[in-house]
Design a protein around this motif. Sequence first.
Motif: not given
Length: 150
Positions: A125-129
């Motif tokens: 997964q790629l998680s961007l915040s």
Amino acid sequence: MKTNLVASTVFMALGLVGLSSCEDGISEMATEETVKDITGSWKVVQLTRNGEDLSQRLDLSDFRIDFNADGTYTLAEQLPFIADASGSYRLSDPQYPFSLILRPAGIEEDVVARFQFPTVAGKRQLSLSFSLGCESNTYQYNFERENQDL
């Protein structure tokens, strides 16, 4: 007393031999972290705002971000996202990234998202915040690469 001294000496010698043999094993096991490869098409699997799951309230099915090997990205569809146009991208550090840095076309400033790259249920997964103007609202987009085979 002499027996205790001999036993202590033997145990110390065995301990030193054991420690020196462990050092060789540790250095052989040390590996270099790989460069993070985010190229490909990524679809949103979860969107949260301040921890509240918005995935059921918004249609996320058409939103995509494509990261190309030449350092450019393209967006498909619109959602409240850190960038609203295609452009260029880079990671803050290729091996140990903490941020994804986007430069939308026609914009002179970088936009930065906090970056995580976990494996969840066997899929990368790629998680961007990031925040969109209001610092009290934090969005987190969790993406999965389309057609990924691990």
